[in-house]
Every structure is written in C-alpha cells, then in structure tokens.
Design an enzyme around this catalytic site. Structure first.
Site, PDB file in Angstrom:
ATOM      1  N   LYS A  72      -5.030  -2.261  11.643  1.00 56.10           N
ATOM      2  CA  LYS A  72      -3.673  -2.034  11.130  1.00 56.10           C
ATOM      3  C   LYS A  72      -3.754  -1.153   9.887  1.00 56.10           C
ATOM      4  CE  LYS A  72      -2.205  -4.959   8.224  1.00 56.10           C
ATOM      5  NZ  LYS A  72      -2.021  -4.160   6.985  1.00 56.10           N
ATOM      6  N   ASP A 113       0.895 -10.795   8.618  1.00 56.05           N
ATOM      7  CA  ASP A 113       0.591  -9.593   9.388  1.00 56.05           C
ATOM      8  C   ASP A 113       0.453  -9.846  10.886  1.00 56.05           C
ATOM      9  OD1 ASP A 113       0.584  -7.793   7.279  1.00 56.05           O
ATOM     10  OD2 ASP A 113      -1.557  -8.060   6.870  1.00 56.05           O
TER      11      ASP A 113
END
Length: 293
Positions: free
Chosen positions: A12, A141
């Site tokens: 990410k 996340d």
C-alpha cells in the site's frame, strides 16, 4: 478446495496523506489517496485440523506466528463472524517479501489477503460491505488493503471511495531498514487540523493530471518522521533528482519512500541509482495496480 490456495498482499502506498482532525477518542481523521504496487507478500493455505502459521521470506525473521499476528487474528475474526462458512482449520504460510513497520501496509495487507482467501473459500458469497466491516475491526488500513485498488480514504481509513480511472504509472520504493512506530510519529505531529485534500480531476486518466494534483498535497506525517529518521529526508531528495520522477515522498508513517514515474525504464533506473548509493537499503520497483483490479 484446491490442495493449496494463494493470495497476494500488495504493498500500500499513500501518495498523499492529510491529517484533518484529532478526534475525542484520540484517533485522527485522515484524507489519503492510496494506491497499491505489484510488490507483494504471499499467503498460502491448505486444509488442516486446526489453524497454524509459518512465516518465511526476506523479512520473515521480523515477525512471529503468535496468536496476535494479524493473519491469525483475521482468520479468527472471520470464523467468529461466519463459523458455518469457514474451514475447520488452515495451515497458513506467509512469505514476507515487504519490510515490516514500513508505512506500506504490511500486516494490514496480510490480514486483508487472509480475509479475501476465506471469502473465496466460502460456499456462499459474502457481501463486500460485511467483509469490510470485519476488516475495520482489525486495523485502520485493512479495509483499503481488502480492495487493493486506487482509492480515496477518509475518517480513520474506513470511508473508502474507489477510483473509476487511474493512469498507468510505475513506482520505486526504498526502505532504509529502520522500523517506524506510527504512534511515535503522531506524538510528534505539530498540527492536527490541516486542510483536506483538493478535489481530484475527474476522470483522472493522465500522469500529468495526477502530478499537478499531487503538487498541491502533502504527507503530514513526513516532517515528524524525518526528524525521527533523517535517512527518510535524504532518500526523498535523492529520489526527486532521478530522471522522470513525478513525485518523491514518504508513504504512510514511513520509513518507506516512493518515487512515482510515468515509464518503467525510469523507475528501474532510479532503483539502480538508489541501490548504488545505499546498497544496504531495500529497493523495489513495480507497476501500480490499476482501477480495474
């Protein structure tokens, strides 16, 4: 199921991250443009009598397979939510190719991969919204990593707006080998009420559009991270000077730095240049995953 099932856990990258408010519960509201690179941890599983986890790979030694590992927590949470849909047990193997505590998803991406794997093994479909709710309970996340496509994230990370269009780009990632604790960065944050992200171009289809937009944004966690780990600032400056670099910035709470490029050759050249300067640093380069992933 097949003898072995696999899931990738892509890295990410926060291309921009604005901290907009400190909440009464102590957490922070954020706005972030998040993308994912074709650089991944890898999760494998086969049916077993009970759950187990083996961790290997270049960064496997940085983790342990105790019950608080996010992969095992994800499996446990899925089984508690849908006991009739989960296998009795899974023998899990995680190949840890990405640095740990590096601002690129890490454990969150691994947990999301476990949830996707279990949803794929379910005999009946599971609504994405239900899986996202479960993911949010594992970490801020994890919902974004569940999608692993370009998106805008708001709130503490649970309000997601996937992008319908995103230009084809390449990224070079550099990590100096210094683990950074997110809590340490937030404690050093000077301003907690910064302005939100500007509106994205629609449709966002060209690298030049994104570059102009990114020039008006920041990563609010970058300045305190550089004070804590000066190597981050050095790598940002070095990356920014490489040919064709659209943007050099820190991802998440660090210490990984990314360089964004419009051409694959430019990204590889930048990686080679950084490797010459810092042979002990972890360096990776890959295309970004597109809006259709």
């Amino acid at each position: 199921m097949a003898d072995i099932v696999t899931q990738a856990a892509p890295a990410k990258i926060n291309l921009a991250l604005h901290v907009t408010r400190r909440r009464e519960d102590g957490y922070h509201d954020l706005e972030s443009l998040i993308v994912f690179a074709d650089l991944c941890d890898e999760l494998e599983a086969s049916l077993a009598g009970s759950d187990s986890l083996i961790i290997s790979g270049p960064f496997g030694g940085k983790l342990n397979a105790e019950p608080n590992n996010l992969v095992l927590r994800a499996v446990s949470a899925f089984r508690a939510r849908w006991p009739e849909l989960a296998p009795r047990g899974l023998a899990l193997s995680l190949t840890k190719n990405l640095p740990v505590a590096a601002g690129i998803g890490g454990g969150s991406a691994d947990a999301a991969a476990a949830l996707r794997m279990l949803a794929g093994l379910s005999p009946v479909p599971i609504a994405v919204s239900d899986l996202s709710d479960l993911a949010a309970g594992l970490g801020a996340d994890v919902p974004a990593c569940l999608l692993s496509r370009p998106l805008l994230a708001r709130g503490v990370g649970e309000i997601l707006s996937p992008l319908q269009h995103f230009p084809g780009l390449f990224v070079t990632l550099v990590n100096p080998g210094v683990a950074v604790a997110t809590a340490d960065i937030f404690r050093r944050l000077r301003a907690h009420d910064n302005y939100p992200l500007p509106a994205l171009p629609d449709p966002l289809t060209r690298p030049a559009q994104l570059g102009l937009w990114l020039a008006e944004t920041r990563n609010d966690l970058e300045p305190p991270a550089i004070k804590l780990v000066p190597e981050i600032g050095i790598v940002i400056e070095e990356m920014a000077q490489t040919a064709g670099c659209i943007l050099a910035r820190m991802s998440g709470s660090g210490a990984t730095v990314f360089g964004l490029f419009g051409a694959e050759g430019q990204a590889h050249d930048a990686a080679a240049q950084i490797r010459r300067l810092h042979p002990d640093y972890w360096v990776g380069t890959a295309p970004l995953l597109g809006a259709g992933n």
